[in-house]
Enzyme design. Structure first.
Site, PDB file in Angstrom:
ATOM      1  N   ASP A   1      -1.730  57.401  13.879  1.00  0.00           N
ATOM      2  CA  ASP A   1      -2.687  56.324  14.111  1.00  0.00           C
ATOM      3  C   ASP A   1      -1.956  54.977  14.107  1.00  0.00           C
ATOM      4  OD1 ASP A   1      -5.111  55.133  14.502  1.00  0.00           O
ATOM      5  OD2 ASP A   1      -5.856  55.420  12.468  1.00  0.00           O
TER       6      ASP A   1
ATOM      7  N   TYR B   1      -7.021  62.063   6.973  1.00  0.00           N
ATOM      8  CA  TYR B   1      -8.320  61.807   7.595  1.00  0.00           C
ATOM      9  C   TYR B   1      -9.229  63.033   7.548  1.00  0.00           C
ATOM     10  CZ  TYR B   1      -6.283  57.525   9.645  1.00  0.00           C
ATOM     11  OH  TYR B   1      -5.696  56.304   9.844  1.00  0.00           O
TER      12      TYR B   1
ATOM     13  N   LYS C   1       7.450  62.083   6.352  1.00  0.00           N
ATOM     14  CA  LYS C   1       7.883  61.382   5.139  1.00  0.00           C
ATOM     15  C   LYS C   1       8.145  62.456   4.071  1.00  0.00           C
ATOM     16  CE  LYS C   1       8.527  57.614   2.678  1.00  0.00           C
ATOM     17  NZ  LYS C   1       9.533  56.571   2.967  1.00  0.00           N
TER      18      LYS C   1
ATOM     19  N   ASP D   1       9.048  55.338   8.048  1.00  0.00           N
ATOM     20  CA  ASP D   1       9.295  53.901   7.875  1.00  0.00           C
ATOM     21  C   ASP D   1      10.474  53.439   8.735  1.00  0.00           C
ATOM     22  OD1 ASP D   1      10.589  55.627   6.167  1.00  0.00           O
ATOM     23  OD2 ASP D   1      10.609  54.293   4.445  1.00  0.00           O
TER      24      ASP D   1
END
Ligand code: NAI
Length: 338
Positions: free
Chosen positions: A231, A123, A174, A207
């Site tokens: 988010d 972002y 990740k 995940d």
């Protein structure tokens, strides 16, 4: 006297703002509201979604309560929320997800807090199209992850955990795929964790973490993660406890802090007087804690809990078929204040 920048926002914003102001004032906490426009309301009046007066007010008061603002999808102006977070360096987005008795939620034992890095990652606002002649052939967004950004958000999460009497911080990443951006976040997170031996530290891949949150949310305490993951996971957490109508968030910087409902402007129900004011009221609770008004914060939280538990004066999103309006729910909360 606390002077607070108040941004009533767009859509259902003005309706829920009125309700939140009434509840906060009913506690007797001395507050002076410095009302300012932003979003579509400001664009229509001043020709800009973020007028200098609004920025100046927030700069001066250092605390803001903000209702949702319209953000055009795709083109149009840049998100005012994102601009405010970057302009005031509100690097920590703190989003609690707590179970409320009386809601139609999937779980009744959720008590977790997502601490999301709020200024960098995907972002950061660095994106562009790649064109071949007149044709757009690709688009690129650059995720920016800095040592300073990682260090201060993970450190904030640990300090928050300690202060709130929480026991565990899970760093969500990740790094197996995003070896640079997520890898740096993880590496620095591990270093910061060593400074807090009293708080348990664990690492989760995003995940698998999402799946675990849905299967067994009771195992989570504080989650700390980068902007995009935070988010998404904080909305997921809101879903676990009954939806966005109860989800509040704080945007915290070194010098300023802004409190808001997690949900948007709800254009489908704007003007009907049936929006649930609880999320913005709970944002007000976080704001009162931030300005040192803990007793008033506890009173409001307990009153909100009591009204939701009784399930009589609640808006239709909490109880389909309910005829309670935004202001009736606010009145019921005021009546429960002790
Ligand atoms: P939304 O959160 O406004 O609405 C999603 C669904 O939840 C709608 O069905 C809505 O009626 C319902 N809902 C939301 N808040 C509610 C409340 N307090 N009481 C009862 N029902 C409620 O999300 P959407 O439709 O994606 O976005 C609408 C606009 O809001 C967009 O312009 C978006 O950019 C903006 N937005 C602004 C945010 C902010 O200022 N912090 C955050 C999210 C979206």
């Amino acid at each position: 006297m606390h002077t607070i920048t108040l941004i009533p926002g767009d859509g259902i914003g003005p309706e829920i703002t009125e309700a939140a102001v009434r509840v906060i004032e009913a506690t007797g906490v001395p507050v002076r509201w410095d009302r300012q426009l932003a979003g579509m309301a400001a664009l229509e009046k001043y020709g800009t979604p973020l007028p200098e007066e609004t920025l100046e007010s927030f700069r001066r008061n250092k605390v803001a309560l903000k209702a949702p603002l319209t953000t055009p999808v795709g083109g149009g102006y840049r998100s005012v929320n994102v601009t405010l977070r970057q302009e005031f360096d509100l690097f920590a987005n703190v989003r609690p997800a707590l179970s409320f008795e009386g809601t139609r939620a999937r779980f009744d034992n959720v008590n977790l807090v997502t601490v999301r890095e709020n200024t960098e990652g995907l972002y950061a606002g660095i994106e562009h199209f790649i064109r071949a002649g007149r044709e757009t052939v690709a688009a690129e967004s650059v995720a920016v992850v800095t040592r300073l950004g990682c260090e201060r958000i993970v450190d904030y999460a640990f300090r928050y955990a300690r202060q709130a009497g929480r026991r565990k911080v899970a760093l969500v990443h990740k790094a197996n795929i995003l070896k640079c951006t997520s890898g740096l976040f993880l590496e620095i997170g591990r270093q910061v964790a060593q400074r807090y031996p009293d708080i348990q530290f664990e690492e989760r891949i995003v995940d698998a973490c999402a799946m675990q949150m849905v299967l067994d949310p009771g195992q989570f305490d504080v989650l700390v993660t980068t902007n995009l993951f935070g988010d998404i996971l904080s909305d997921l957490a809101a879903g676990l406890v009954g939806g966005l109508g109860l989800a509040a968030g704080a945007n915290i910087g070194e010098d300023a802090a802004m409190f808001e409902a997690v949900h948007g402007t709800a254009p489908d129900i704007a003007g009907k007087g049936i929006a649930n004011p609880a999320a913005l009221i709970l944002a007000g609770v976080m704001m009162l804690e931030h300005i040192g008004e803990q007793a008033a914060a506890r009173r409001i939280e307990q009153a909100v809990r009591a009204v939701i538990r009784e399930g009589v004066h609640v808006t239709p999103d909490l109880k389909p078929g309910s005829g309670a309006t935004t202001q009736e729910m606010a009145d019921a909360i005021v009546a429960k204040l002790r």
